[in-house]
Motif scaffolding. Sequence first.
Motif: not given
Length: 156
Positions: A83-109
Motif C-alpha cells: 500500500e502506497i503511503a507517500q510518493l517521494l518523487s517521480v523521474s518524469s511526468f512522461a511515461c515510462p517513469s520511475t517513482w520513488q514511493v514509501r509503502t507499508d512494506r518500506g521504501d521502493t522504486a
Amino acid sequence: MSQANFTLTRDAYGRLVFQAENGDRHEGVTPVRAFPIAAPDDGISILSAEGHEIGWADRLADLPAASRALIEEELASREFVPEIAQLLSVSSFACPSTWQVRTDRGDTALVLKGEEDIRRLSATRLLIADGNGIQYLVRDLGRLDRHSRKLLDRFL
C-alpha cells in the motif's frame, strides 16, 4: 451473522484440510478472496485441489478463530499488494517513469510504463501496476500528503 459449515486444519505436510459438516474431507484446499481489494474480509471461497468451490464464508469474521487464523495465514503467504503511503518523487511526468514511493512494506522504486497502468477502483482508491507486474494500492487518495496528491494528479 452466518456461521460457516466447515472447519480447516493443517495436515502433517502443512497443507490445508477442509472438513465439511457432512464429513466430506478435502486436502490441499486454497482460500480465495472474492473481492480482494474492495472488500477483502467479505466473501471467502474455499477451493479444492482441483479448483472447485467446496466452501464459502460470507465474512471472514464469521469463522471460528482457528479456521480464520489458518485462512489469514494462507492468504498472507500468497498475497503481495503493498500500500502506497507517500510518493517521494517521480523521474518524469512522461511515461515510462520511475517513482520513488514509501509503502507499508518500506521504501521502493516502481516503474510506471504507461498511464493506463493506473486503475481507478473508486473515487478515492487506485491500483497501480509497475513494470514488473507488482500491484500497488492507494487505499485513500485523501489520506495522502499534498505533495503525493500533486504528483499523482499529473498522471490521472
